[in-house]
Design an enzyme around this catalytic site. Structure first.
Site, short mmCIF file in Angstrom:
data_model
loop_
_atom_site.label_atom_id
_atom_site.label_comp_id
_atom_site.label_asym_id
_atom_site.label_seq_id
_atom_site.Cartn_x
_atom_site.Cartn_y
_atom_site.Cartn_z
N CYS A 3 0.64 -1.27 0.03
CA CYS A 3 0.08 0.04 -0.13
C CYS A 3 1.15 1.05 0.07
O CYS A 3 2.10 1.82 0.75
CB CYS A 3 -0.96 -0.07 1.44
SG CYS A 3 -1.53 1.88 1.49
N CYS A 6 0.57 2.76 3.32
CA CYS A 6 1.27 3.11 4.28
C CYS A 6 2.96 3.12 4.40
O CYS A 6 3.58 3.09 5.04
CB CYS A 6 1.41 1.51 4.32
SG CYS A 6 -0.80 0.82 5.23
N ASP A 29 0.18 16.52 -1.58
CA ASP A 29 0.27 16.22 -2.44
C ASP A 29 1.67 16.05 -3.67
O ASP A 29 2.31 17.33 -3.83
CB ASP A 29 -1.38 16.18 -2.97
CG ASP A 29 -1.51 15.37 -3.88
OD1 ASP A 29 -2.40 14.78 -3.20
OD2 ASP A 29 -1.32 15.01 -4.50
N ASN A 86 -12.28 10.87 -1.49
CA ASN A 86 -13.04 9.78 -3.02
C ASN A 86 -12.94 8.80 -2.31
O ASN A 86 -12.19 8.51 -1.94
CB ASN A 86 -11.84 10.32 -3.93
CG ASN A 86 -11.54 11.89 -4.65
OD1 ASN A 86 -12.68 12.55 -4.06
ND2 ASN A 86 -10.62 11.92 -4.82
N GLY A 92 -13.65 8.81 -7.34
CA GLY A 92 -12.04 9.40 -8.34
C GLY A 92 -10.74 8.50 -7.14
O GLY A 92 -10.15 9.45 -7.29
N HIS A 97 -6.57 3.21 0.02
CA HIS A 97 -5.83 3.27 1.59
C HIS A 97 -7.03 5.20 2.24
O HIS A 97 -6.44 5.90 1.74
CB HIS A 97 -4.29 3.44 2.03
CG HIS A 97 -3.89 3.99 3.55
ND1 HIS A 97 -2.99 3.48 4.55
CD2 HIS A 97 -4.57 5.23 4.86
CE1 HIS A 97 -3.03 3.50 5.18
NE2 HIS A 97 -3.92 4.66 5.99
N HIS A 99 -7.82 8.63 2.81
CA HIS A 99 -6.87 9.94 3.23
C HIS A 99 -7.90 10.55 2.12
O HIS A 99 -9.30 10.77 1.77
CB HIS A 99 -6.36 10.03 2.12
CG HIS A 99 -6.68 9.30 0.47
ND1 HIS A 99 -6.72 8.26 0.08
CD2 HIS A 99 -6.54 10.61 -0.33
CE1 HIS A 99 -7.16 8.51 -1.48
NE2 HIS A 99 -6.75 9.30 -1.74
#
Ligand code: 5GP
Ligand code: ZN
Length: 113
Positions: A3, A6, A29, A86, A92, A97, A99
């Protein structure tokens, strides 16, 4: 577990950290959609909003408890910001995971597209 988030939480994949406590990790981001764009993740592998339940809801509370502090640290608390989750294909979601996107530094339209 394979992931991405993670691996970011563990430091295996580098990220630009903006906040961390025992339950929450937040980082910039890689493809910002606003002048300030932070991804906030629980430090537990919850795949999506569909998987939030009574057992793990404390992680979601911890995310929301961190949001005012992160917004203030980014200097976007006074003018405001948008928080987005999302979920799934139509929502989308591209990383499995849970968020929350915290975005600010510009104005957002409503209704969302
Ligand atoms: P989603 O589309 O699932 O709601 O959001 C996933 C977000 O993670 C996207 O905005 C994307 O730009 C961001 N992202 C994907 N890979 C990475 C990465 O390796 N590092 C960082 N910092 N952000 C990433
Ligand atoms: Zn994960």
């Amino acid at each position: 577990m394979n992931c991405l988030f993670c691996k970011i939480i563990s430091g295996e994949i580098p990220s630009k950290k903006v906040f961390e406590n025992d339950m929450v990790y937040a980082f910039r981001d890689i493809e910002p959609q606003a002048p300030e764009h932070v991804v906030i993740v629980p430090k537990a592998h919850i795949p999506s909003a569909n998987d939030i339940n009574e057992e793990n809801i404390a992680y979601v509370s911890a995310v929301w408890a961190a949001i005012p502090e992160i917004a203030k640290s980014l200097g976007i608390d006074q003018k405001g910001y948008r928080v987005v989750n999302n979920c799934g294909e139509d929502g989308g979601q591209t990383v499995g995971h849970l968020h929350f996107h915290l975005m600010g530094g510009r104005s957002f339209g409503w209704p969302a597209g």
